[in-house]
Design a protein around this motif. Structure first.
Motif, PDB file in Angstrom:
ATOM      1  N   VAL A   1       1.038  -1.073  -0.097  1.00 17.90           N
ATOM      2  CA  VAL A   1       0.110  -0.006  -0.103  1.00 17.90           C
ATOM      3  C   VAL A   1       0.929   1.164  -0.093  1.00 17.90           C
ATOM      4  O   VAL A   1       1.643   1.496   0.734  1.00 17.90           O
ATOM      5  CB  VAL A   1      -0.930  -0.014   1.319  1.00 17.90           C
ATOM      6  N   MET A  36       2.383   4.698   0.875  1.00 17.90           N
ATOM      7  CA  MET A  36       2.063   5.710   2.031  1.00 17.90           C
ATOM      8  C   MET A  36       2.571   7.077   1.646  1.00 17.90           C
ATOM      9  O   MET A  36       3.423   7.143   0.798  1.00 17.90           O
ATOM     10  CB  MET A  36       2.761   4.792   3.178  1.00 17.90           C
ATOM     11  N   TYR A  38      -2.181  -0.054  11.808  1.00 15.33           N
ATOM     12  CA  TYR A  38      -2.566   1.415  12.094  1.00 15.33           C
ATOM     13  C   TYR A  38      -1.860   1.886  13.592  1.00 15.33           C
ATOM     14  O   TYR A  38      -1.698   1.230  14.287  1.00 15.33           O
ATOM     15  CB  TYR A  38      -4.106   1.159  12.524  1.00 15.33           C
ATOM     16  N   HIS A  55      -1.572   7.338  11.540  1.00 12.63           N
ATOM     17  CA  HIS A  55      -0.613   6.777  10.355  1.00 12.63           C
ATOM     18  C   HIS A  55      -1.168   5.392  10.108  1.00 12.63           C
ATOM     19  O   HIS A  55      -0.844   4.461  11.100  1.00 12.63           O
ATOM     20  CB  HIS A  55       0.750   6.789  10.646  1.00 12.63           C
ATOM     21  N   ALA A  83      -2.515   1.741   7.241  1.00  7.66           N
ATOM     22  CA  ALA A  83      -2.697   1.296   5.993  1.00  7.66           C
ATOM     23  C   ALA A  83      -3.840   0.060   6.242  1.00  7.66           C
ATOM     24  O   ALA A  83      -3.672  -0.808   7.074  1.00  7.66           O
ATOM     25  CB  ALA A  83      -1.588   0.947   5.101  1.00  7.66           C
ATOM     26  N   GLN A  92      -5.920  -2.816   3.785  1.00 15.52           N
ATOM     27  CA  GLN A  92      -6.128  -3.691   2.524  1.00 15.52           C
ATOM     28  C   GLN A  92      -7.128  -4.832   2.489  1.00 15.52           C
ATOM     29  O   GLN A  92      -6.978  -5.556   3.432  1.00 15.52           O
ATOM     30  CB  GLN A  92      -4.743  -3.892   1.736  1.00 15.52           C
ATOM     31  N   SER A 112      -4.839   4.494   2.743  1.00 14.92           N
ATOM     32  CA  SER A 112      -3.763   4.690   3.711  1.00 14.92           C
ATOM     33  C   SER A 112      -4.383   6.120   4.145  1.00 14.92           C
ATOM     34  O   SER A 112      -4.747   7.017   3.458  1.00 14.92           O
ATOM     35  CB  SER A 112      -2.349   4.803   2.864  1.00 14.92           C
ATOM     36  N   ASP A 159      -2.554   9.492   6.393  1.00 11.71           N
ATOM     37  CA  ASP A 159      -1.578  10.255   7.255  1.00 11.71           C
ATOM     38  C   ASP A 159      -2.185  11.520   7.553  1.00 11.71           C
ATOM     39  O   ASP A 159      -2.510  12.625   6.919  1.00 11.71           O
ATOM     40  CB  ASP A 159      -0.342  10.673   6.070  1.00 11.71           C
ATOM     41  N   ARG A 195      -5.841  11.114   2.837  1.00  5.17           N
ATOM     42  CA  ARG A 195      -6.363   9.752   2.563  1.00  5.17           C
ATOM     43  C   ARG A 195      -6.247   9.783   1.062  1.00  5.17           C
ATOM     44  O   ARG A 195      -6.367  10.349   0.055  1.00  5.17           O
ATOM     45  CB  ARG A 195      -7.986   9.825   2.978  1.00  5.17           C
TER      46      ARG A 195
END
Length: 619
Positions: free
Chosen positions: A110, A112, A245, A264, A266, A268, A288, A290, A307
């Protein structure tokens, strides 16, 4: 409308690709020949890769006892770290002298990174939740898209394996009122593998700046959750999902911010299945995040939540006994939610890529090509070619050439005009070309890898004064990002190691010449020489080891007026197995209490001690 464009692009793309397992990727491969997948999305041993690759597995992570993720990668071949202090403070991880935002971070595949700043939040990665790290040096934009000018680092979260549930746990404490704890379980059946763990880290930290903010320590806390599951059906279909996470708080000393709450993570989910005997396909959705909310004197001051929603379609096709093809589509949409009024708050990117690898006698040929269509700057095509030859049973040679690009960030493009700074929607992507020659010698339980390279980066984005520049009042200057600079980076990387009986070692050396071609100055915070040496020995139930890091002087500014001294540090560690399930670990970092900076004005910890009790249930 944007979502319909993404969906149409994915449905319309028709492409094949490669089997997950390639010849020679036996799970019983020797420790010094780990399997990696990041270089081409195709499983290969490091010895077979036509790129410069470093793999750090879970065994090495536990042996090194890192306090933060950057401790794992600092000083590795081609890797340079600078930070605004330790423990959750902003950190830059550069590959081969390129900028930190020229370095793509992946978590289990994923993408980031912050859409506003463009860089990845390396400082928030929890080492205890990491199964493996793969560092691929050199351009990978033709496979992964924007940002991979310097290379790609992929972090894999911990995974389950077939067998009954096994519990793992740890509890640790140390200097700066630091404590950490974690608990997890992992296992699997013939059909399902699973892993779930949670960890917490808390420290009062140190005062990272002497002349800014208060004199109190700047603390950090991080609570992380990691999970991974894969379930196989009778018809060959495999369902999978993963999450990593982290959330917490980091205190900082700046003129406007005292602390930052962060998120922070991700997540999936996807499916893999065979289309034909020689054709497998994978579909996945990922997201993801941030997110940062900044506070001054306890009052919320600014917020930047980004996002990224991602859709991927990958196909693996075996074209013959010696030829593999990977092809696919990945599409993502970046969204920004902020108290700042950005001119635009979303944009999409659709990329179509293919990778072909074939063997011709003792020669390997590899090529990749990618086309990206971006809502902001239009289209971009990148490519890479690589050649390898098995010169002897132990020596493998390689050469490659690749192009790459870095898309401008939302801050660069759309920052609202506030009188002193404004975005520039006319920016073009930064572009690069890289040549590399390398060789890897592997004999028995030792190896040496050597690479030389040259990277040229054009249209670098730099903030320039565009109004009121000569009025004698610097507070009236107005800045705007422009494509105005070019850089040339040359380097030599040497990496080696051995696993012989009770001894284990890793050594890295990087020589770098990173020059601003317009001024002749060195690029800031790039050391001309850096090195790392790890040495460990097992003595029965006891293991002892140490790490030596050395870094030459650097400049902290583009004009090369502010010089940062070179430094060397030594860390010691030990671990003792109380029984097959319980281990006590201890480390002493910065043994000689060196005072040093990797970024001007920001302190690093002095001598510090940590202990940890670890439990790993045996089957």
């Amino acid at each position: 409308m944007k979502r319909s464009i993404l969906s149409a692009a994915i449905v319309a793309a028709v492409s094949p690709a490669v089997a997950d397992e390639a010849p020679g990727t036996d799970s019983d491969a020797a420790t010094l020949e780990p399997v990696q997948v990041t270089a081409t999305r195709l499983s290969r041993t490091v010895d077979e890769a036509l790129a410069s690759v470093t793999v750090i597995d879970r065994e090495e992570i536990e042996r090194l006892q890192p306090r933060q993720f950057t401790d794992l990668v600092e000083g590795r071949a081609g890797v340079s770290v600078s930070s605004a202090g330790p423990f959750g403070k902003q950190s830059s991880v550069r590959l081969r002298g390129t900028e930190s935002d020229h370095h793509l971070m992946l978590i289990d595949g994923v993408r980031m990174g912050s859409a506003t700043t463009g860089g990845a939040s390396w400082q928030f990665l929890p080492p205890e939740e990491i199964e493996r790290v793969e560092i691929v040096r050199g351009p990978r934009t033709s496979i992964y898209g924007s940002d991979a000018i310097g290379g790609v680092t992929q972090v894999f979260s911990r995974a389950g394996r077939e067998g009954p549930p096994r519990v793992n746990a740890f509890l640790g404490a140390g200097s700066f009122s630091t404590w950490e704890a974690g608990l997890g379980v992992a296992g699997g059946t013939g059909r399902t593998d699973y892993s779930l763990s949670v960890s917490m880290y808390d420290t009062e930290g140190i005062n990272v700046q002497d002349d800014m903010g208060d004199d109190d320590p700047d603390g950090y806390d991080n609570t992380s959750l990691a999970g991974k599951v894969a379930h196989r059906l009778d018809n060959g279909i495999e369902l999978f999902g993963n999450v990593l996470y982290s959330e917490g708080n980091t205190e900082v000393d700046t003129f406007s911010t005292d602390e930052t709450d962060f998120v922070h993570g991700a997540v999936q989910a996807g499916v893999r299945f065979p289309v034909l005997e020689q054709w497998d396909t994978e579909l996945a959705y990922a997201q993801s995040r941030d997110e940062n909310e900044n506070f001054e004197n306890g009052v919320a001051d600014s917020r930047f939540d980004t996002r990224r929603d991602q859709l991927t379609w990958r196909n693996d096709v075996r074209l013959g006994e010696r030829t593999d093809l990977i092809a696919g589509v990945d599409a993502y949409e970046d969204r920004v939610d902020s108290n700042e009024d950005f001119d635009e708050d979303s944009r999409y990117n659709v990329g179509v890529y293919s990778v072909v690898r074939t063997e011709l006698g003792n020669h390997d040929l590899e090529g990749s090509l990618r086309y990206d269509d971006n809502e902001q700057f239009g289209d971009k095509t990148t490519g890479q070619v690589a050649w390898g030859m098995q010169a002897t049973d132990a020596l493998r040679l390689r050469a490659s050439y690749g192009t790459a690009f870095k898309a401008p960030t939302f801050n660069d493009l759309y920052w609202p005009d506030q009188g002193w700074f404004r975005g520039n929607p006319d920016l073009a992507p930064e572009e690069s070309q890289t040549f590399e020659l390398g060789g890897r010698y592997s004999a028995s339980l030792a190896y040496v890898d050597v690479a030389v390279f040259e990277t040229r980066v054009d249209d670098l984005i730099v903030n320039r004064c565009v109004a009121n520049c000569d009025d004698g009042n610097p507070f009236s200057d107005v800045y705007e990002p422009r494509n105005v600079e070019n850089a040339r980076i040359r380097g030599l990387e040497i990496e080696g190691g051995h696993d012989l009986g009770p001894w284990n070692s890793r050594v890295s050396l990087t020589l770098l010449d990173a020059e601003d071609r317009d001024t002749g100055n060195e690029l800031e915070r790039r050391a001309p020489v850096s090195a790392r040496f790890d040495l460990d020995r097992r003595i029965g139930d006891l293991s002892v080891g140490g790490t030596v890091l050395a870094r030459g002087r650097t400049y902290d500014d583009a004009s090369n007026d502010e010089r940062l001294s070179g430094y060397g540090t030594m860390n010691l560690r030990a671990a003792y197995a109380l029984d097959p399930e319980w281990t006590v670990e201890g480390s002493l970092t910065n043994l000689f209490d060196r005072d040093y900076e990797t970024q001007g004005g920001f302190n690093n910890p002095g001598r510090a001690a940590f202990v940890k009790l670890r439990y790993q249930q045996q089957r």
